[in-house]
Enzyme design. Structure first.
Site, short mmCIF file in Angstrom:
data_model
loop_
_atom_site.label_atom_id
_atom_site.label_comp_id
_atom_site.label_asym_id
_atom_site.label_seq_id
_atom_site.Cartn_x
_atom_site.Cartn_y
_atom_site.Cartn_z
N ASP A 3 -7.01 -1.37 -4.55
CA ASP A 3 -7.95 -1.21 -3.63
C ASP A 3 -8.99 -0.22 -4.54
OD1 ASP A 3 -6.87 -2.83 -1.68
OD2 ASP A 3 -5.70 -0.90 -0.96
N ASP A 8 1.01 -1.16 -0.09
CA ASP A 8 -0.15 0.03 0.24
C ASP A 8 1.11 1.23 0.02
OD1 ASP A 8 -2.41 -1.43 -0.02
OD2 ASP A 8 -2.44 -1.25 2.21
#
Length: 148
Positions: free
Chosen positions: A129, A110
């Site tokens: 995401d 991330d």
């Protein structure tokens, strides 16, 4: 068309994660908009919002089961709505992008961080995401419009 969307989504996710690994994993942060938006490396060993930390095997199995279910649905019912097929393609590409990370890294890369000064931090996320969220919104809109 759906296959192209899935492939493009996976490639975009991989390229951005490889960039994050190279440029950000040493602790370097790139501030895009002061006190609001930056790129900051994070190894997410759980799922969305940090749930299921350290449950990599469970997350891999759940993702695989969902992908099998989606493929089965598409083969059996052959949905005609282009909007719905695109939304599901976004979800699949995002899920496969994060699945790749879980299998090969044992965590998800991330790096997108939205925050307000040092007061509020939204959980760090990635392109996969975004694809899952946009696809889910599209699927919800489709289901609400179709009344099913």
């Amino acid at each position: 068309m759906e296959v192209l969307i899935i492939i493009f989504g996976i490639i975009l996710d991989r390229i951005t994660k490889l960039w994050a690994l190279k440029e950000l994993s040493s602790g370097h942060e790139i501030e895009i908009i002061k006190n609001f938006f930056s790129f900051n490396y994070l190894e997410n060993r759980g799922a969305a919002f940090g749930i299921f930390q350290g449950k990599t095997v469970l997350l891999v199995l759940v993702t695989l089961l969902i992908m099998i279910g989606v493929i089965y649905y598409f083969i059996k019912y052959r949905p005609t709505s282009r909007f719905m097929r695109i939304g599901v393609s976004f979800i699949v590409s995002g899920a496969l992008g994060n699945l790749y990370d879980r299998i090969f890294y044992k965590y998800v890369v991330d790096f997108i961080l939205i925050h307000y000064k040092n007061v509020y931090y939204y959980p760090t996320f990635n392109i996969a995401d975004i694809l899952v969220v946009v696809g889910t919104i599209m699927l919800a809109i489709f289901l609400l419009r179709e009344g099913k």
